[in-house]
Design an enzyme around this catalytic site. Sequence first.
Site, PDB file in Angstrom:
ATOM      1  N   GLU A 117      44.210  45.826  36.133  1.00 33.72           N
ATOM      2  CA  GLU A 117      43.155  44.797  36.118  1.00 33.72           C
ATOM      3  C   GLU A 117      43.215  44.118  34.758  1.00 33.72           C
ATOM      4  O   GLU A 117      43.192  44.784  33.734  1.00 33.72           O
ATOM      5  CB  GLU A 117      41.783  45.436  36.385  1.00 33.72           C
ATOM      6  CG  GLU A 117      40.593  44.535  36.155  1.00 33.72           C
ATOM      7  CD  GLU A 117      40.607  43.217  36.932  1.00 33.72           C
ATOM      8  OE1 GLU A 117      40.820  43.218  38.162  1.00 33.72           O
ATOM      9  OE2 GLU A 117      40.398  42.165  36.286  1.00 33.72           O
ATOM     10  N   GLY A 143      48.862  42.540  36.250  1.00 28.92           N
ATOM     11  CA  GLY A 143      49.299  43.286  37.433  1.00 28.92           C
ATOM     12  C   GLY A 143      50.627  42.824  37.992  1.00 28.92           C
ATOM     13  O   GLY A 143      51.359  43.600  38.610  1.00 28.92           O
ATOM     14  N   ASP A 163      46.663  41.422  45.358  1.00 31.68           N
ATOM     15  CA  ASP A 163      45.473  40.693  45.822  1.00 31.68           C
ATOM     16  C   ASP A 163      44.921  39.829  44.683  1.00 31.68           C
ATOM     17  O   ASP A 163      43.865  40.112  44.119  1.00 31.68           O
ATOM     18  CB  ASP A 163      44.434  41.749  46.274  1.00 31.68           C
ATOM     19  CG  ASP A 163      43.129  41.143  46.729  1.00 31.68           C
ATOM     20  OD1 ASP A 163      43.118  39.971  47.133  1.00 31.68           O
ATOM     21  OD2 ASP A 163      42.108  41.854  46.689  1.00 31.68           O
TER      22      ASP A 163
HETATM   23  N1  SAM Z   1      41.667  43.930  44.948  1.00 32.69           N
HETATM   24  C1  SAM Z   1      40.246  43.856  44.694  1.00 32.69           C
HETATM   25  C2  SAM Z   1      39.507  44.368  45.917  1.00 32.69           C
HETATM   26  O1  SAM Z   1      40.044  44.262  47.021  1.00 32.69           O
HETATM   27  O2  SAM Z   1      38.416  44.884  45.760  1.00 32.69           O
HETATM   28  C3  SAM Z   1      39.760  42.467  44.378  1.00 32.69           C
HETATM   29  C4  SAM Z   1      40.632  41.678  43.536  1.00 32.69           C
HETATM   30  S1  SAM Z   1      40.067  40.108  43.096  1.00 32.69           S
HETATM   31  C5  SAM Z   1      40.510  39.138  44.474  1.00 32.69           C
HETATM   32  C6  SAM Z   1      41.277  39.690  41.903  1.00 32.69           C
HETATM   33  C7  SAM Z   1      41.169  40.487  40.610  1.00 32.69           C
HETATM   34  O3  SAM Z   1      42.340  40.254  39.841  1.00 32.69           O
HETATM   35  C8  SAM Z   1      40.005  40.101  39.717  1.00 32.69           C
HETATM   36  O4  SAM Z   1      39.287  41.253  39.385  1.00 32.69           O
HETATM   37  C9  SAM Z   1      40.654  39.498  38.446  1.00 32.69           C
HETATM   38  O5  SAM Z   1      39.946  39.787  37.261  1.00 32.69           O
HETATM   39  C10 SAM Z   1      41.989  40.184  38.464  1.00 32.69           C
HETATM   40  N2  SAM Z   1      43.117  39.472  37.812  1.00 32.69           N
HETATM   41  C11 SAM Z   1      43.332  38.163  37.649  1.00 32.69           C
HETATM   42  N3  SAM Z   1      44.564  37.939  37.147  1.00 32.69           N
HETATM   43  C12 SAM Z   1      45.146  39.164  37.002  1.00 32.69           C
HETATM   44  C13 SAM Z   1      46.412  39.603  36.584  1.00 32.69           C
HETATM   45  N4  SAM Z   1      47.375  38.742  36.209  1.00 32.69           N
HETATM   46  N5  SAM Z   1      46.666  40.931  36.587  1.00 32.69           N
HETATM   47  C14 SAM Z   1      45.732  41.827  36.972  1.00 32.69           C
HETATM   48  N6  SAM Z   1      44.502  41.467  37.395  1.00 32.69           N
HETATM   49  C15 SAM Z   1      44.211  40.149  37.429  1.00 32.69           C
END
Ligand code: SAM
Length: 276
Positions: A117, A143, A163
């Site tokens: 995250e 990620g 995701d």
């Molecule tokens: N997978 C989670 C769920 O199903 O409960 C929800 C994910 S949400 C759609 C996307 C998440 O990715 C957010 O918490 C955001 O802060 C995080 N995020 C954004 N860019 C990212 C990156 N490059 N690497 C990791 N996390 C990231």
Amino acid sequence: MNYRHSYHAGNVCDVVKHTILISVLDTFFSKKKPFGVLDTHAGTGLYYLEGTEAAKTYEYEQGVKQLWGTTPKNKLLEHYIKIISAFNSDGILKYYPGSPLIIDRFLRDTDQLICAELHPEDGKSLKNTLKHQKQVSVHLQDGYLTPNALLPFSQNRGVVFIDPPFETTDEFSNMCAAVTSGLKKMPQATFLLWYPIKEISDLNPFYSQLRKLTEAKILKSELYFYRQPEKNKLNGSGTVIINPPWEIKETLETGLSDLSKILAFEKGAPLIIESI
Ligand code: SAM
């Protein structure tokens, strides 16, 4: 990074993607052999639906709330509700578990979950939520780089769940790059990629890019919310599974068809489950 999942937790897209995630995890759990899961965009883990963020959008009312209190005949939907209920033991829908907490429910001592995250606060609260789970590690990093950095799992099989927030226009190509490196490290892994269906013209280039990456089987599931997709609208929830588990297509056909009747905003909105 403006995106915070707390505004969107439990919405229609979460319900569809988590139902599919559960169907994949069911197949891994059904065999004794240990497995690993990499959740590349993990979020905070647990969302309070009566908190200020969720109360700004009330998105969960069109999502998880539509299923809450129902008793579906379909086994997959029944399992989804059972998992959500475990976080709301007093029978009132107040909490929504994000992907890491859903995955955590499937883990046995020999399985593992690796989460990434990038948002520092969300990553910190996820770490805190899961600090007692010895099979879980949380990395506060990009990620998209983790399939290359952290695969293969020590277990010989597993799932990579990608995701992203779709805040920027390069998410489709970033997902493809992450899959490319992930497949090099662990060609037998199952990759589960979620995407919002907004511009229909974005989809064919994405499928072609994926098709060029691998000869592995690729299954797409697209649940549309409207009969006719329109420009500048969230038209549906899409998922691609690379190396789909055996017989998952049949499970999704029945489960998502029942789910579409509950969640789609218009009767007759398409559900497309096919290989690409
Ligand atoms: N997978 C989670 C769920 O199903 O409960 C929800 C994910 S949400 C759609 C996307 C998440 O990715 C957010 O918490 C955001 O802060 C995080 N995020 C954004 N860019 C990212 C990156 N490059 N690497 C990791 N996390 C990231």
